[in-house]
Design an enzyme around this catalytic site. Structure first.
Site, PDB file in Angstrom:
ATOM      1  N   ASN A  33       0.832  -1.190   0.000  1.00 60.91           N
ATOM      2  CA  ASN A  33       0.000   0.000   0.000  1.00 60.91           C
ATOM      3  C   ASN A  33       0.869   1.243   0.000  1.00 60.91           C
ATOM      4  OD1 ASN A  33      -2.910   0.855   0.355  1.00 60.91           O
ATOM      5  ND2 ASN A  33      -1.930   2.056   1.980  1.00 60.91           N
ATOM      6  N   SER A 132     -17.548  -5.106 -10.035  1.00 59.89           N
ATOM      7  CA  SER A 132     -18.802  -4.607  -9.461  1.00 59.89           C
ATOM      8  C   SER A 132     -19.257  -5.455  -8.286  1.00 59.89           C
ATOM      9  CB  SER A 132     -19.910  -4.601 -10.518  1.00 59.89           C
ATOM     10  OG  SER A 132     -21.092  -4.103  -9.932  1.00 59.89           O
ATOM     11  N   LYS A 186     -17.998  -1.956 -17.820  1.00 58.96           N
ATOM     12  CA  LYS A 186     -18.317  -1.569 -16.444  1.00 58.96           C
ATOM     13  C   LYS A 186     -18.967  -0.178 -16.408  1.00 58.96           C
ATOM     14  CE  LYS A 186     -18.371  -1.641 -11.908  1.00 58.96           C
ATOM     15  NZ  LYS A 186     -18.433  -0.325 -11.374  1.00 58.96           N
ATOM     16  N   HIS A 189     -22.468  -0.645 -17.364  1.00 57.57           N
ATOM     17  CA  HIS A 189     -23.134  -1.271 -16.200  1.00 57.57           C
ATOM     18  C   HIS A 189     -23.570  -0.174 -15.229  1.00 57.57           C
ATOM     19  CE1 HIS A 189     -22.853  -2.403 -11.953  1.00 57.57           C
ATOM     20  NE2 HIS A 189     -23.291  -3.615 -12.286  1.00 57.57           N
ATOM     21  N   ASN A 190     -22.662   0.756 -14.948  1.00 53.72           N
ATOM     22  CA  ASN A 190     -22.986   1.815 -13.992  1.00 53.72           C
ATOM     23  C   ASN A 190     -24.050   2.759 -14.542  1.00 53.72           C
ATOM     24  OD1 ASN A 190     -20.917   0.634 -12.545  1.00 53.72           O
ATOM     25  ND2 ASN A 190     -20.091   2.573 -11.847  1.00 53.72           N
ATOM     26  N   GLU A 193     -27.163   1.123 -13.903  1.00 50.48           N
ATOM     27  CA  GLU A 193     -27.351   1.228 -12.448  1.00 50.48           C
ATOM     28  C   GLU A 193     -27.939   2.604 -12.074  1.00 50.48           C
ATOM     29  OE1 GLU A 193     -23.751   0.214 -10.052  1.00 50.48           O
ATOM     30  OE2 GLU A 193     -23.893   2.256  -9.300  1.00 50.48           O
ATOM     31  N   ARG A 445     -34.419  22.378 -41.752  1.00 50.87           N
ATOM     32  CA  ARG A 445     -32.982  22.450 -42.038  1.00 50.87           C
ATOM     33  C   ARG A 445     -32.752  22.924 -43.470  1.00 50.87           C
ATOM     34  NH1 ARG A 445     -30.576  17.756 -42.379  1.00 50.87           N
ATOM     35  NH2 ARG A 445     -28.486  18.527 -41.893  1.00 50.87           N
TER      36      ARG A 445
HETATM   37  C1  6PG Z   1     -20.469  -1.255  -8.524  1.00 44.98           C
HETATM   38  C2  6PG Z   1     -20.755   0.194  -8.338  1.00 44.98           C
HETATM   39  C3  6PG Z   1     -19.526   0.887  -7.841  1.00 44.98           C
HETATM   40  C4  6PG Z   1     -19.817   2.247  -7.276  1.00 44.98           C
HETATM   41  C5  6PG Z   1     -19.617   3.338  -8.259  1.00 44.98           C
HETATM   42  C6  6PG Z   1     -20.754   4.235  -8.518  1.00 44.98           C
HETATM   43  O1  6PG Z   1     -20.728  -1.727  -9.612  1.00 44.98           O
HETATM   44  O2  6PG Z   1     -20.020  -1.889  -7.574  1.00 44.98           O
HETATM   45  O3  6PG Z   1     -21.171   0.797  -9.529  1.00 44.98           O
HETATM   46  O4  6PG Z   1     -18.579   0.858  -8.841  1.00 44.98           O
HETATM   47  O5  6PG Z   1     -20.957   2.331  -6.602  1.00 44.98           O
HETATM   48  O6  6PG Z   1     -18.533   4.018  -7.704  1.00 44.98           O
HETATM   49  O7  6PG Z   1     -20.453   5.459  -8.020  1.00 44.98           O
HETATM   50  P1  6PG Z   1     -21.202   6.815  -8.148  1.00 44.98           P
HETATM   51  O8  6PG Z   1     -22.659   6.603  -7.881  1.00 44.98           O
HETATM   52  O9  6PG Z   1     -20.541   7.579  -7.068  1.00 44.98           O
HETATM   53  O10 6PG Z   1     -20.892   7.380  -9.496  1.00 44.98           O
END
Ligand code: 6PG
Length: 469
Positions: A33, A132, A186, A189-190, A193, A445
């Site tokens: 770390n 995720s 990913k 995916h978000n 989400e 246009r």
């Molecule tokens: C996941 C989530 C994770 C996190 C993100 C979203 O798949 O585990 O998406 O990656 O919650 O950081 O963050 P924000 O809502 O802050 O953009």
């Protein structure tokens, strides 16, 4: 001492959890770390959890690198911006051709492509990996979307398959494509989400402010929905969140939370990439916008007395809300998969949409029973590649859209903000019309800019009868 199979740099929440997961599955793992004082407490935790034996803590970077089997696999779990670039510069001279550096953070896939090219020049592999599932996922089984070279994937695969979440017996991890593909998947995916969370927030708002239901009553509905076709992680945690009480006030926990949502960028990146790709994921865009507007707390408070903050009662049955939610969720996932399909073609990744749906069935934040059906639909190859045209989803939409229409209509008439739900409906209504309204756009246009238009009855560029010359 035997060399470690993999090294993890970064013992924050996610890095620690992944290291413990790898150690628990028996993989010798070196850890280090930036602040060496974090290592001791981490090792104490590892001992408490009975997995310390497989871990090899190192304080210096050179010792950490030397502790690894070759070709080396080094997973960085640190913020993906400048700190990562600085670390790559520092570690590259210590590595040998064929070694792999993995970025397991939420990175902009364009940065990942740049970093992969930069490391490639040094004979090194760079893998962007989307992880995720939050801390619990990382510790006990995340869903992982892996980019980078096939060679790196072969080295990583046994470990990632062992630590991944499982849907039945299928590990939720896949090599989705080269360079930035893992981070791109990913990111989308978000985006999905964000929109799913926003749909839920809008429905909860309607039930609270339009139907005078308490958080506990709404929690019970979500718990019930979690036993039906909406079964998913976000529905499950919404029930738990709404049922929780604040220890200071004794009232509902949500009432003690300031209504200002944060965002780290992935939702915004999804929208930017969608637009760049000639797509428009309007539900995700609405969710990003709603988070931005939520942060303008002072403006909203000033606007309320000026513009009027009234919201009228709405009369909606639980079944209507459930059906509307399901239809909206289908539209959200469909918009997300459209971006993946467009990006695959643009970046040459040949993304396997069915496999992506499969690795999202467990471990990740958007895991939902519906993903199993989405995977089946993409395996069968829906007409025009569109999820909304896959026979089973078209049927679900025919059943659910009337409810979504009623919910949006009631919300709009009552002054309740439902930007994501209405954006979904707007997209659906646009896509189901063979002839839309862009004829007028083309005429305008041409009128002001002589841009020309195509005619319905034949090819060629034409101008309209609007000028005297
Ligand atoms: C996941 C989530 C994770 C996190 C993100 C979203 O798949 O585990 O998406 O990656 O919650 O950081 O963050 P924000 O809502 O802050 O953009």
């Amino acid at each position: 001492m035997a060399k470690a199979r993999i090294g993890i740099y970064g013992l924050g929440t996610m890095g620690s959890a992944l290291a413990l997961n790898l150690a628990e599955k028996g993989f010798a793992t070196a850890v280090t770390n930036h602040e060496p004082e974090w290592i001791g407490p981490f090792m104490e935790r590892a001992s408490r959890e009975g997995v310390a034996e497989a871990l090899r803590p190192e304080t210096g970077l050179a010792e950490f690198v030397a502790a690894l089997e070759t070709p080396r696999l080094i997973l960085f779990m640190i913020p993906s911006g400048e700190p990562l670039d600085a670390m790559l510069d520092e570690i590259a001279p210590l590595l040998e051709p064929g070694d792999t550096v993995i970025d397991g953070g939420n990175a902009d896939f364009r940065d990942t492509i740049r970093r992969a090219a930069m490391m490639h020049k040094k004979g090194l592999h760079f893998t962007g990996m989307g992880v995720s599932g939050g801390e619990a996922g990382a510790r006990h089984g995340p869903s992982m979307m892996v980019g980078g070279s096939d060679e790196s994937w072969q080295g990583l695969r046994p470990m990632l398959e062992a630590i991944a979440a499982r849907h039945e017996d299928d590990p939720c991890v896949a090599h989705v494509g080269t360079d930035g593909a893992g981070h791109f998947v990913k990111t989308v995916h978000n985006g999905i989400e964000y929109a799913d969370m926003q749909i839920i927030a809008e429905l909860v708002g309607l039930m609270r402010h339009g139907m005078a239901l308490s958080p506990a009553q709404i929690a019970a509905r979500f718990a019930e929905w979690d036993r039906g076709p909406l079964r998913s992680y976000l529905v499950e945690i919404t029930a738990k969140v709404l049922a929780a009480r604040d220890s200071a006030t004794g009232g509902p926990a949500v009432d003690a939370i300031l209504d200002r949502a944060g965002q780290k960028g992935t939702g915004r990146w999804t929208v930017i990439e969608a637009v760049r790709l000639g797509q428009s994921a309007t539900m995700i865009e609405s969710a990003v916008a709603a988070r931005s507007w939520s942060s303008e707390k002072a403006t909203r408070e000033a606007a309320e007395p000026v513009l009027g903050g009234d919201r009228a009662a709405v009369d909606l049955a639980p079944e209507q809300l459930e059906a509307a939610f399901l239809a909206a969720r289908i539209l959200d996932y469909a918009q997300g998969f459209r971006i993946l399909a467009a990006a695959g073609a643009e970046f040459g990744w040949q993304l396997d949409l069915a496999r992506i749906a499969e690795i999202w069935r467990a471990g990740c934040i958007i895991r939902a029973d519906m993903l199993d059906d989405i995977a089946v639909a993409f395996r069968a190859g829906p007409p025009h590649g569109e999820l909304i045209l896959a026979p089973e989803f078209a049927e679900l939409l025919r059943e659910g859209i009337p409810a979504l229409r009623e919910v949006v209509a009631a919300a709009v008439a009552g002054g309740h903000a439902v930007p994501a739900l209405s954006a979904g409906l707007g997209w659906f209504d646009t896509m189901r019309q063979g002839r839309g309204t862009a004829d007028l756009i083309q005429a305008q246009r041409d009128f002001f800019g002589r841009h020309g238009y195509e005619r319905v009855d034949g090819p060629g560029a034409h101008h309209g009868p609007w000028w005297d010359d």
